[in-house]
Design a protein around this motif. Structure first.
Motif, PDB file in Angstrom:
ATOM      1  N   SER A 168       0.797  -1.227   0.000  1.00 52.62           N
ATOM      2  CA  SER A 168       0.000   0.000   0.000  1.00 52.62           C
ATOM      3  C   SER A 168       0.829   1.276   0.000  1.00 52.62           C
ATOM      4  O   SER A 168       0.362   2.308  -0.461  1.00 52.62           O
ATOM      5  N   MET A 169       2.033   1.240   0.513  1.00 56.91           N
ATOM      6  CA  MET A 169       2.826   2.472   0.573  1.00 56.91           C
ATOM      7  C   MET A 169       3.855   2.557  -0.546  1.00 56.91           C
ATOM      8  O   MET A 169       4.495   3.574  -0.751  1.00 56.91           O
ATOM      9  N   ASP A 170       4.075   1.475  -1.255  1.00 55.35           N
ATOM     10  CA  ASP A 170       5.102   1.442  -2.300  1.00 55.35           C
ATOM     11  C   ASP A 170       4.531   1.187  -3.690  1.00 55.35           C
ATOM     12  O   ASP A 170       5.168   1.499  -4.692  1.00 55.35           O
ATOM     13  N   GLY A 171       3.350   0.576  -3.733  1.00 52.69           N
ATOM     14  CA  GLY A 171       2.731   0.306  -5.028  1.00 52.69           C
ATOM     15  C   GLY A 171       3.393  -0.817  -5.803  1.00 52.69           C
ATOM     16  O   GLY A 171       3.104  -1.007  -6.982  1.00 52.69           O
ATOM     17  N   ASP A 172       4.303  -1.552  -5.159  1.00 51.65           N
ATOM     18  CA  ASP A 172       4.935  -2.689  -5.857  1.00 51.65           C
ATOM     19  C   ASP A 172       4.198  -3.979  -5.523  1.00 51.65           C
ATOM     20  O   ASP A 172       3.335  -4.011  -4.647  1.00 51.65           O
ATOM     21  N   PHE A 173       4.558  -5.053  -6.230  1.00 51.51           N
ATOM     22  CA  PHE A 173       3.862  -6.326  -6.054  1.00 51.51           C
ATOM     23  C   PHE A 173       4.702  -7.312  -5.250  1.00 51.51           C
ATOM     24  O   PHE A 173       5.932  -7.280  -5.317  1.00 51.51           O
ATOM     25  N   CYS A 174       4.020  -8.232  -4.595  1.00 51.33           N
ATOM     26  CA  CYS A 174       4.720  -9.422  -4.130  1.00 51.33           C
ATOM     27  C   CYS A 174       5.043 -10.260  -5.368  1.00 51.33           C
ATOM     28  O   CYS A 174       4.456 -10.050  -6.432  1.00 51.33           O
ATOM     29  N   ASP A 175       5.956 -11.199  -5.225  1.00 49.44           N
ATOM     30  CA  ASP A 175       6.205 -12.137  -6.319  1.00 49.44           C
ATOM     31  C   ASP A 175       5.396 -13.397  -6.019  1.00 49.44           C
ATOM     32  O   ASP A 175       5.866 -14.330  -5.377  1.00 49.44           O
ATOM     33  N   GLY A 176       4.142 -13.376  -6.491  1.00 53.56           N
ATOM     34  CA  GLY A 176       3.213 -14.460  -6.164  1.00 53.56           C
ATOM     35  C   GLY A 176       3.708 -15.838  -6.567  1.00 53.56           C
ATOM     36  O   GLY A 176       3.686 -16.767  -5.746  1.00 53.56           O
ATOM     37  N   PRO A 177       4.161 -16.009  -7.826  1.00 49.03           N
ATOM     38  CA  PRO A 177       4.616 -17.350  -8.228  1.00 49.03           C
ATOM     39  C   PRO A 177       5.744 -17.878  -7.341  1.00 49.03           C
ATOM     40  O   PRO A 177       5.789 -19.063  -7.008  1.00 49.03           O
ATOM     41  N   GLN A 178       6.635 -16.971  -6.945  1.00 47.82           N
ATOM     42  CA  GLN A 178       7.738 -17.382  -6.071  1.00 47.82           C
ATOM     43  C   GLN A 178       7.207 -17.803  -4.691  1.00 47.82           C
ATOM     44  O   GLN A 178       7.645 -18.801  -4.120  1.00 47.82           O
TER      45      GLN A 178
END
Ligand SMILES: *Cc1c(COP(=O)(O)O)cnc(C)c1O
Length: 401
Positions: free
Chosen positions: A187-197
């Motif tokens: 929410s504060m960075d706008g980046d994603f987790c790496d879901g597949p990893q």
């Protein structure tokens, strides 16, 4: 005495410039709002701070559906879900969401909650019992963190997206239930987790992955289904949580998980059981909002959002490169959340207040919400913004730097 102690703590907040203020919006949620500040002064602001990413809070179809929902279902639900508050409107919403996520989490079931905060408390406390270990990304949302504080199991934190240290913690763990916990879009960075990893690690170490996709739902993925769709995750080790208060423009939240997980939550999650079921008209109106999100209009809104996001990013980069004294960090994001990391809290708040004086509402975010030394402006975009709105913001930022 209590009052003296509180007064002292509040004045400490005042002195360190950390006291937050409530502003009053005088009209419906929109990118332009008349706002009254603490001094009682009301003026129009252009907002770059709302999570109403698609502008659905003021969409005519959503408003109509909400009114129709009240006609059909009245006001409150009258009781908790397990007593008599669980209506056909709630069931319709759950079934709709469940079907939408079937390609990603097969044989799933959906459970809705009054808010995302409550959904996160439910999942963390119900699954994170004494025999569990929760593995938590350091930048996870406060509601996940509080849920983990309430949970009886151990919590191991790992540095933001440092999946090497996550893996070593997983490999050391002897807990019967291992649960990896991450925001989908942070929410504060706008980046994603790496879901597949994360899914790969879950399979290797017999764990589950909870993805809180409050900011992803509606804003990314071909039909707006969020991180899980954007990253094409298909796994029955994933528990996906979405809020209906952000892109969906109303309020509420949902959890999608393999059926048995939901059957269990329904029996033990205290923030599900001991609270009144949400207003059924909301569930009814959410059907309309989800139709927009998943249909052609939603795709167009996301396209627009993306386009103005690019424009904003390029404009920020050009401001930074035109002034050698600016040490901003401007991460490229694919989401409507664009941070501008200034570093120190004072200059961040200075810029935020400067913008407010010019009629722009862009919150400054500082510790403890973000780590020390990473204070930032958090700009959020809405599909209701026009390119000219972004130009105005960029001009104001140029003027202030
Ligand atoms: C906003 C948010 C929540 C809480 O959702 P509400 O429906 O507003 O209670 C949970 N997680 C994340 C990541 C959020 O940004």
């Amino acid at each position: 005495m209590l009052i003296d102690a509180l007064e002292k703590e509040l004045s400490h907040l005042d002195e360190s410039g950390l006291r937050r203020i409530l502003r009053v919006a005088e009209g419906p949620t929109n990118i332009r709002q008349r706002i009254t500040d603490r001094a009682g002064v009301t003026k129009e602001h252009l907002l770059f701070c709302s999570n109403d990413y698609l502008g659905l809070a003021s969409h005519s179809k959503v408003k109509e559906a909400l009114k129709e929902g009240v006609d059909r279902w009245g006001g409150g639900s009258g009781a908790s879900h397990l007593i008599s508050g669980h209506t056909r409107a709630h069931v319709d919403l759950e079934e709709k969401l469940s079907a939408l996520y079937e390609p990603f989490i097969g044989m799933n079931r959906c459970l809705t909650f009054s808010t995302g905060f409550m959904a996160n408390l439910a999942v963390m406390t119900a699954l994170g019992g004494e025999d569990a270990e929760l593995f938590s990304d350091q930048l996870n949302h406060a509601s996940l963190i509080d849920g983990m504080r309430l949970a009886k199991g151990n919590v191991s934190r790992f540095k933001h997206k440092d999946y090497v240290s996550l893996e070593s913690a997983l490999s050391r763990s002897t807990a019967k239930k291992k649960i990896i916990v991450s925001d989908g879009v942070f929410s504060m960075d706008g980046d994603f987790c790496d879901g597949p990893q994360l899914v790969r690690l879950a399979e290797k170490y017999d764990a589950f992955v909870v993805i809180d996709d409050a900011h992803g739902f509606g804003t990314i993925g071909d039909t707006g289904l969020g991180t899980i769709q954007y990253q094409n995750i298909q796994s029955n080790r994933v528990i996906s949580i979405g809020t209906l208060s952000k892109a969906a423009g109303l309020s509420g939240a949902f959890v999608i998980a393999p059926r048995l997980v939901i059957d269990y939550l329904e029996q033990v999650a205290r923030s599900y059981i001991y609270t009144t079921a949400s207003v059924p008209a909301l569930s009814y109106a959410l059907l309309a909002s989800i139709d927009i999100i998943c249909g052609d209009e939603g795709a167009l809104l996301r396209e627009k959002l993306h386009k103005i996001g690019e424009k904003l990013f390029e404009g920020l980069i050009s401001i930074k490169s035109s002034q050698s004294n600016l040490h901003w960090r401007i991460p490229k994001t694919m989401t409507p959340i664009q941070p501008v990391v200034l570093g120190d809290a004072a200059s961040t708040m200075g810029l935020s207040i400067g913008l407010e004086n010019l009629g722009f509402r862009v919150p400054g975010i500082r510790p403890p919400t973000v780590p020390e030394g990473t204070s930032r402006l958090r700009i959020t975009l809405s599909a209701a913004h026009e390119e000219s709105d972004v130009d105005q913001l960029l001009d104001a930022m140029r003027q202030l730097t």
